[in-house]
Write a protein that holds these residues in place. Sequence first.
Motif, PDB file in Angstrom:
ATOM      1  N   ALA A 346       0.792  -1.233   0.065  1.00 54.70           N
ATOM      2  CA  ALA A 346      -0.020  -0.070  -0.320  1.00 54.70           C
ATOM      3  C   ALA A 346       0.959   1.292  -0.265  1.00 54.70           C
ATOM      4  O   ALA A 346       0.384   2.267  -0.166  1.00 54.70           O
ATOM      5  N   ALA A 347       2.344   1.169   0.083  1.00 54.96           N
ATOM      6  CA  ALA A 347       3.059   2.216   0.119  1.00 54.96           C
ATOM      7  C   ALA A 347       3.220   2.844  -1.212  1.00 54.96           C
ATOM      8  O   ALA A 347       3.016   2.018  -2.168  1.00 54.96           O
ATOM      9  N   TYR A 348       3.591   3.975  -1.282  1.00 54.70           N
ATOM     10  CA  TYR A 348       3.875   4.783  -2.483  1.00 54.70           C
ATOM     11  C   TYR A 348       5.293   4.026  -2.991  1.00 54.70           C
ATOM     12  O   TYR A 348       6.204   4.264  -2.249  1.00 54.70           O
ATOM     13  N   GLY A 349       5.402   3.898  -4.694  1.00 47.25           N
ATOM     14  CA  GLY A 349       6.605   3.406  -5.062  1.00 47.25           C
ATOM     15  C   GLY A 349       7.133   4.691  -6.037  1.00 47.25           C
ATOM     16  O   GLY A 349       6.842   5.908  -5.610  1.00 47.25           O
ATOM     17  N   ASP A 350       8.049   4.235  -6.861  1.00 47.70           N
ATOM     18  CA  ASP A 350       8.522   5.327  -7.629  1.00 47.70           C
ATOM     19  C   ASP A 350       7.650   5.644  -8.872  1.00 47.70           C
ATOM     20  O   ASP A 350       7.832   5.297  -9.967  1.00 47.70           O
ATOM     21  N   VAL A 351       6.371   6.314  -8.640  1.00 50.35           N
ATOM     22  CA  VAL A 351       5.561   6.476  -9.704  1.00 50.35           C
ATOM     23  C   VAL A 351       5.893   7.372 -10.757  1.00 50.35           C
ATOM     24  O   VAL A 351       5.777   7.197 -11.895  1.00 50.35           O
ATOM     25  N   PHE A 352       6.722   8.405 -10.184  1.00 48.34           N
ATOM     26  CA  PHE A 352       7.218   9.172 -11.317  1.00 48.34           C
ATOM     27  C   PHE A 352       8.008   8.729 -12.255  1.00 48.34           C
ATOM     28  O   PHE A 352       8.203   9.056 -13.618  1.00 48.34           O
ATOM     29  N   GLY A 353       8.997   7.715 -11.808  1.00 48.59           N
ATOM     30  CA  GLY A 353       9.692   6.995 -12.784  1.00 48.59           C
ATOM     31  C   GLY A 353       8.891   6.011 -13.852  1.00 48.59           C
ATOM     32  O   GLY A 353       9.145   6.122 -15.032  1.00 48.59           O
ATOM     33  N   ALA A 354       7.603   5.656 -13.308  1.00 47.56           N
ATOM     34  CA  ALA A 354       6.865   5.012 -14.186  1.00 47.56           C
ATOM     35  C   ALA A 354       6.288   5.955 -15.186  1.00 47.56           C
ATOM     36  O   ALA A 354       6.102   5.561 -16.279  1.00 47.56           O
ATOM     37  N   TYR A 355       5.878   6.949 -14.679  1.00 47.42           N
ATOM     38  CA  TYR A 355       5.117   7.890 -15.445  1.00 47.42           C
ATOM     39  C   TYR A 355       6.111   8.123 -16.704  1.00 47.42           C
ATOM     40  O   TYR A 355       5.683   8.369 -17.967  1.00 47.42           O
ATOM     41  N   LYS A 356       7.061   8.503 -16.272  1.00 47.55           N
ATOM     42  CA  LYS A 356       8.367   9.035 -17.393  1.00 47.55           C
ATOM     43  C   LYS A 356       8.400   7.906 -18.505  1.00 47.55           C
ATOM     44  O   LYS A 356       8.571   8.334 -19.683  1.00 47.55           O
ATOM     45  N   ALA A 357       8.254   6.619 -18.052  1.00 46.73           N
ATOM     46  CA  ALA A 357       8.603   5.445 -18.821  1.00 46.73           C
ATOM     47  C   ALA A 357       7.251   5.483 -19.955  1.00 46.73           C
ATOM     48  O   ALA A 357       7.701   5.329 -21.092  1.00 46.73           O
ATOM     49  N   TYR A 358       6.050   5.571 -19.444  1.00 52.52           N
ATOM     50  CA  TYR A 358       5.095   5.476 -20.294  1.00 52.52           C
ATOM     51  C   TYR A 358       4.947   6.856 -21.316  1.00 52.52           C
ATOM     52  O   TYR A 358       4.519   6.813 -22.299  1.00 52.52           O
ATOM     53  N   PHE A 359       5.203   7.950 -20.646  1.00 51.25           N
ATOM     54  CA  PHE A 359       5.120   9.175 -21.289  1.00 51.25           C
ATOM     55  C   PHE A 359       5.960   9.173 -22.603  1.00 51.25           C
ATOM     56  O   PHE A 359       5.943   9.815 -23.689  1.00 51.25           O
ATOM     57  N   ALA A 360       7.043   8.540 -22.416  1.00 51.31           N
ATOM     58  CA  ALA A 360       8.396   8.577 -23.383  1.00 51.31           C
ATOM     59  C   ALA A 360       7.687   7.700 -24.848  1.00 51.31           C
ATOM     60  O   ALA A 360       8.501   7.852 -25.818  1.00 51.31           O
ATOM     61  N   THR A 361       6.829   6.945 -24.494  1.00 55.31           N
ATOM     62  CA  THR A 361       6.204   6.091 -25.650  1.00 55.31           C
ATOM     63  C   THR A 361       5.393   6.944 -26.568  1.00 55.31           C
ATOM     64  O   THR A 361       5.197   6.601 -27.808  1.00 55.31           O
ATOM     65  N   GLY A 362       5.305   8.380 -26.290  1.00 54.65           N
ATOM     66  CA  GLY A 362       4.218   9.254 -27.075  1.00 54.65           C
ATOM     67  C   GLY A 362       2.988   9.097 -26.837  1.00 54.65           C
ATOM     68  O   GLY A 362       1.902   9.573 -27.642  1.00 54.65           O
ATOM     69  N   ILE A 363       2.396   8.213 -25.730  1.00 53.02           N
ATOM     70  CA  ILE A 363       0.928   8.095 -25.670  1.00 53.02           C
ATOM     71  C   ILE A 363       0.568   9.655 -25.255  1.00 53.02           C
ATOM     72  O   ILE A 363       1.004  10.645 -24.733  1.00 53.02           O
ATOM     73  N   ASP A 364      -1.003   9.775 -25.434  1.00 55.92           N
ATOM     74  CA  ASP A 364      -1.619  11.292 -25.536  1.00 55.92           C
ATOM     75  C   ASP A 364      -2.177  11.427 -24.220  1.00 55.92           C
ATOM     76  O   ASP A 364      -2.711  12.639 -24.161  1.00 55.92           O
ATOM     77  N   GLY A 365      -2.265  10.637 -23.462  1.00 53.98           N
ATOM     78  CA  GLY A 365      -2.662  10.669 -22.244  1.00 53.98           C
ATOM     79  C   GLY A 365      -2.870   9.426 -21.270  1.00 53.98           C
ATOM     80  O   GLY A 365      -2.391   8.361 -21.600  1.00 53.98           O
ATOM     81  N   ILE A 366      -3.238   9.491 -19.917  1.00 52.77           N
ATOM     82  CA  ILE A 366      -3.274   8.567 -18.881  1.00 52.77           C
ATOM     83  C   ILE A 366      -4.511   8.463 -18.062  1.00 52.77           C
ATOM     84  O   ILE A 366      -4.551   9.782 -17.453  1.00 52.77           O
ATOM     85  N   PHE A 367      -4.791   7.291 -17.678  1.00 46.47           N
ATOM     86  CA  PHE A 367      -5.682   7.571 -16.512  1.00 46.47           C
ATOM     87  C   PHE A 367      -4.989   7.037 -15.098  1.00 46.47           C
ATOM     88  O   PHE A 367      -4.190   6.320 -15.221  1.00 46.47           O
ATOM     89  N   THR A 368      -5.342   7.812 -14.269  1.00 43.89           N
ATOM     90  CA  THR A 368      -4.730   7.746 -13.085  1.00 43.89           C
ATOM     91  C   THR A 368      -5.527   7.926 -11.796  1.00 43.89           C
ATOM     92  O   THR A 368      -6.788   8.621 -11.843  1.00 43.89           O
ATOM     93  N   ASP A 369      -5.348   7.344 -10.697  1.00 40.44           N
ATOM     94  CA  ASP A 369      -6.205   7.265  -9.387  1.00 40.44           C
ATOM     95  C   ASP A 369      -5.783   8.752  -8.721  1.00 40.44           C
ATOM     96  O   ASP A 369      -6.613   9.194  -7.848  1.00 40.44           O
ATOM     97  N   GLN A 370      -4.442   9.015  -8.673  1.00 41.64           N
ATOM     98  CA  GLN A 370      -3.979  10.220  -8.256  1.00 41.64           C
ATOM     99  C   GLN A 370      -3.849  11.354  -9.065  1.00 41.64           C
ATOM    100  O   GLN A 370      -2.588  11.520  -9.519  1.00 41.64           O
ATOM    101  N   PRO A 371      -4.691  12.327  -9.440  1.00 39.62           N
ATOM    102  CA  PRO A 371      -4.644  13.181 -10.698  1.00 39.62           C
ATOM    103  C   PRO A 371      -3.479  14.336 -10.443  1.00 39.62           C
ATOM    104  O   PRO A 371      -2.784  14.707 -11.274  1.00 39.62           O
ATOM    105  N   ASP A 372      -3.429  14.695  -8.953  1.00 37.00           N
ATOM    106  CA  ASP A 372      -2.185  15.547  -8.763  1.00 37.00           C
ATOM    107  C   ASP A 372      -0.831  14.965  -8.946  1.00 37.00           C
ATOM    108  O   ASP A 372      -0.116  15.730  -9.552  1.00 37.00           O
ATOM    109  N   THR A 373      -0.551  13.704  -8.606  1.00 37.56           N
ATOM    110  CA  THR A 373       0.649  12.822  -9.246  1.00 37.56           C
ATOM    111  C   THR A 373       0.801  13.071 -10.699  1.00 37.56           C
ATOM    112  O   THR A 373       1.953  13.533 -11.165  1.00 37.56           O
ATOM    113  N   GLY A 374      -0.173  12.602 -11.418  1.00 40.60           N
ATOM    114  CA  GLY A 374      -0.179  12.638 -12.872  1.00 40.60           C
ATOM    115  C   GLY A 374       0.016  14.010 -13.332  1.00 40.60           C
ATOM    116  O   GLY A 374       0.807  14.005 -14.401  1.00 40.60           O
ATOM    117  N   LEU A 375      -0.398  14.970 -12.744  1.00 38.31           N
ATOM    118  CA  LEU A 375      -0.344  16.341 -13.270  1.00 38.31           C
ATOM    119  C   LEU A 375       1.269  16.944 -13.430  1.00 38.31           C
ATOM    120  O   LEU A 375       1.683  17.467 -14.118  1.00 38.31           O
TER     121      LEU A 375
END
Length: 385
Positions: A346-375
Amino acid sequence: MTQGAHSSPARRTVLGAAAVLGSAAALSVGAAGTTAAQAQGRPSGSYKLPVPTVIAHRGASGYRPEHTLGSYQLALDMGADVIEQDLVPTKDGHLVCRHENDITGTTDVADHPEFASRRTTKTVDGTSLTGWFTEDFTLAELKTLRAKERIPGTRQENTVYDGRWTIPTFEEVLRWAEKEGRRRGRPIWLYVETKHPTYFRGLGLGLEEPLAKLLRRYGRHGADSPTFLQSFEPTSMQRMAKLVSTPRVVLLWTADDRPWDFREAGDPRTVADLITPEGLKWIASYAQGIGPLLDLVIPKSKDGKLGKPTTLVRDAHAKGLVLHPYTLRNENSFLPADFRRGTDPAAYGDVFGAYKAYFATGIDGIFTDQPDTGLLAAADFRTRP
C-alpha cells in the motif's frame, strides 16, 4: 513518430494524434458549439486539452471513494484535465455512476435489512457474481444507500469518507459539470464509459439511447463536445456513432481477451487482432481513439518489470487514433516491479519513474487514481525541450 522517441513541444500543446494527424473529429471545444453553448449559459470558445492529458480515473479515487461527487470535485480542484464516469442503469432506467453494477463493495447496501432479499447470484459477461446489483433497484432506492471505499485494505485513509456521499446519477454529474464550467469559465471535460452494454441490452436496459438523450439535452452530442465516450465493447461505440457525434474511444484489455459483444456475436477476433494495423484501421472507421491496458503499450517481463515498448503508439497514431491507456496508480501493488519501493504493497513507489517511461512512448494521455501526481509528471514531460 519512432517508438519511444521524444515528441516536439508543438505536439504537446494540442490534444493529440486526432488533431495532429488530421482526424475528422476535432477533440476540442470550438466555434461549432459556441452558439448552442451560449444559448444554454455554458462556457464557450476554444479550449484544447494539453498532452499528455491527465484523466482522473473514477475521479480522484486514490483519495476519495470512487464515483462520488466528492471524488469528482477533488479531481477537478486538483486540476485534472478530464474526469471519468462509468455508467450502469437502475431498474427504472436511470443511468448512475458506478464502476460495476455489483454495488456490494462500493456501498453500504449490506447494512440495509430492507434490501437483504435482493442479494442474488448473477452471471455478468460470463462471470458469476453474488451480491446486490443496480438493475434490481429503483433510483429512489439506490439513493438511500451511501458510497464507501472499494479497497479499504489498500486505501485505509479513504474510509474516513465512507457514508458521506450518495450514488450520483449521470444527469447530476452533467449539472455539476455545467455549474463548475460556468464558475471556471471553461468547459469541464468528461470521459464516459458504457459498462456491460450487451448484458444490459438483454435486460431491456440498453445504455446507449438514454446516454445519447442526456448528451443531447446538455449539449454534449457534437464532434467538438468536451466529452469522450468509451467502452470495452466496440459495438457500443458503433451504436453511439449513429446517435451522437461525441468523440469515441474503444477500450482494450489483454491481448488474448475477446470483447464480450464479439463472443455473443460469434466474432472470433481478440484484442491482439484489434491492435494490428488492420484492426486499428477498423476502429478508426467509427472511433477517434483507443484506451489500451498499459501492458499493451509496454509489456512486463516474467519478473513484473517493464520490457520493451510495442509499436502500438506508432501504429495507432498512423491511423489517426488518440491513445489514452489505463491505469497508473501510486501504490506499490499497482506498479511495475522495477518501480516498487519497500515491501508494503500500500506504500507509494517510484510512480514518477513509471510515468516517465510511459510518457516517453508518445501516449496522448493516461488514466490515474491520483491526478495531482499525474499532473506533476505530465508537467515535467510537457515542458521538456
